[in-house]
Design an enzyme around this catalytic site. Sequence first.
Site, PDB file in Angstrom:
ATOM      1  N   GLU A  85     -23.812   0.663 -16.355  1.00 34.94           N
ATOM      2  CA  GLU A  85     -25.061  -0.097 -16.346  1.00 34.94           C
ATOM      3  C   GLU A  85     -26.258   0.759 -16.775  1.00 34.94           C
ATOM      4  OE1 GLU A  85     -27.855  -2.660 -13.243  1.00 34.94           O
ATOM      5  OE2 GLU A  85     -25.695  -2.534 -12.910  1.00 34.94           O
ATOM      6  N   LYS A 280     -27.102  -4.454  -3.688  1.00 36.91           N
ATOM      7  CA  LYS A 280     -26.388  -4.187  -4.946  1.00 36.91           C
ATOM      8  C   LYS A 280     -27.007  -2.988  -5.648  1.00 36.91           C
ATOM      9  CE  LYS A 280     -25.521  -4.682  -9.545  1.00 36.91           C
ATOM     10  NZ  LYS A 280     -26.217  -4.042 -10.684  1.00 36.91           N
ATOM     11  N   ASP A 296     -12.196   5.392  -3.526  1.00 37.00           N
ATOM     12  CA  ASP A 296     -11.947   3.961  -3.675  1.00 37.00           C
ATOM     13  C   ASP A 296     -13.244   3.178  -3.474  1.00 37.00           C
ATOM     14  OD1 ASP A 296     -11.133   1.331  -3.535  1.00 37.00           O
ATOM     15  OD2 ASP A 296      -9.415   1.714  -2.235  1.00 37.00           O
ATOM     16  N   HIS A 393     -35.904  -1.228 -17.323  1.00 38.74           N
ATOM     17  CA  HIS A 393     -34.516  -1.623 -17.527  1.00 38.74           C
ATOM     18  C   HIS A 393     -34.265  -2.049 -18.970  1.00 38.74           C
ATOM     19  CE1 HIS A 393     -30.555  -3.141 -16.447  1.00 38.74           C
ATOM     20  NE2 HIS A 393     -30.839  -4.236 -17.140  1.00 38.74           N
TER      21      HIS A 393
END
Length: 440
Positions: A85, A280, A296, A393
């Site tokens: 991202e 998130k 993991d 962004h």
Amino acid sequence: MNNAVAGFSKLSKEEKINWIANHYFSTPSEAISLLKNYWNTDDKIQRLHDEFIENTITNFYIPLGVAPNFLINGKYSIIPMAIEESSVVAAAAKAAKFWSTRGGFKTTVINTEKIGQVHFIYKGEESKLYLFFAQLKSKLFEATESITKNMQKRGGGILDIILKDKTNLLPNYYQLHATFETKDSMGANFINSCLEQFAKTLKEEALEYELFSEEEKNIQVVMSILSNYVPNCIVRAEVSCPIEELAEKHILNPQDFAEKFVQAVQIAEVEPFRAVTHNKGIMNGIDAVVLATGNDFRAVEAGIHAYASRNGHYSSLSHAKIENGIFSFWLEIPLALGTVGGLTSLHPLVKLSLEMLEKPSAKELMQIVAVAGLAQNFAALRSLTTTGIQDGHMKMHLNNILNQFEANDEERVLIKKHFKHHVVSHSAVVDYIENLRKNV
């Protein structure tokens, strides 16, 4: 067209690729070429990758970046991050630099307890079961001595085993609820081996217990498995400074910024729709480091989101306050990580990442990962409460758009120069590229 296939797993990698290409692609040769183009040129490394999972056909690359200047408990670290991202690594690095001149990040490992459970059905008198467990407990420890001896040498092992009555949730449902210390390993195989032995011993001893009726002796073990919810394996990361020290280019009024920042966090504490996106952003930093270090990230995600719901509603993982002129921002999260075993000793880039972090212990890695999450959250909230999230962004996303349209070097220079002073959006970039090419 029937594309079912028998014995696919027994085919060689070449045969698997040829079958897929010929059944699913209009130009099989192009598909085959693309898949093989991502094979590692080192045959030894490629064989290693092929054996990580089943039915391997190629490697799927994710960029490995680094965020420097993280001052953690007085020591500088450069943090490896595996993520696709845009702007995540840049945001983490920017937050690290910001706090490096304001005291840095402080971290504390609060606990490292991990959990596993044997889920079983018992149809009988509850009082008898508790009497039975009182005798059984020591035998469970004895039965697992061969499994735990090496872990005990490292200071770990089984911490405790308790019997839990869950019949209020499901008829006749009980648990052996065990806690573990696994030191520098994540410990999944160790915990599951212990639990399976617990289950075997439970069933065997029940058959011999004289107070049980024939029906009570027939304990049914449903499953024995570790839990990825580790609410007692907690790390805290925090930053703080006098409010006036928050001042910088985009923070001209630090008092207003601090108050707005705290309000943004408070909204995430009470509003689940905001909390999910807020968390998130934290996981952008956490997952990237977890993945880079061979841990993991799915287990970490599941455990952390469960923790965010522990009070009955989904809420922010981070918190902020202003007290006596001091701005404080922190999070406490559950993290079950390892620095030995699994991919940590097999994947070349995982080994490199851990060496870059100066071969941390599991506790040290917990602290580094938590800091990455807090830094990411700070960067996002600073943007949201000042310039807005899209400005930075989309500028980072510009490269993806340019690659999508295969812009050449000359076009890239002109486009980047133009969007230094214009708002970046996908449509605006596409329009500019099309106009540029029309005028050539």
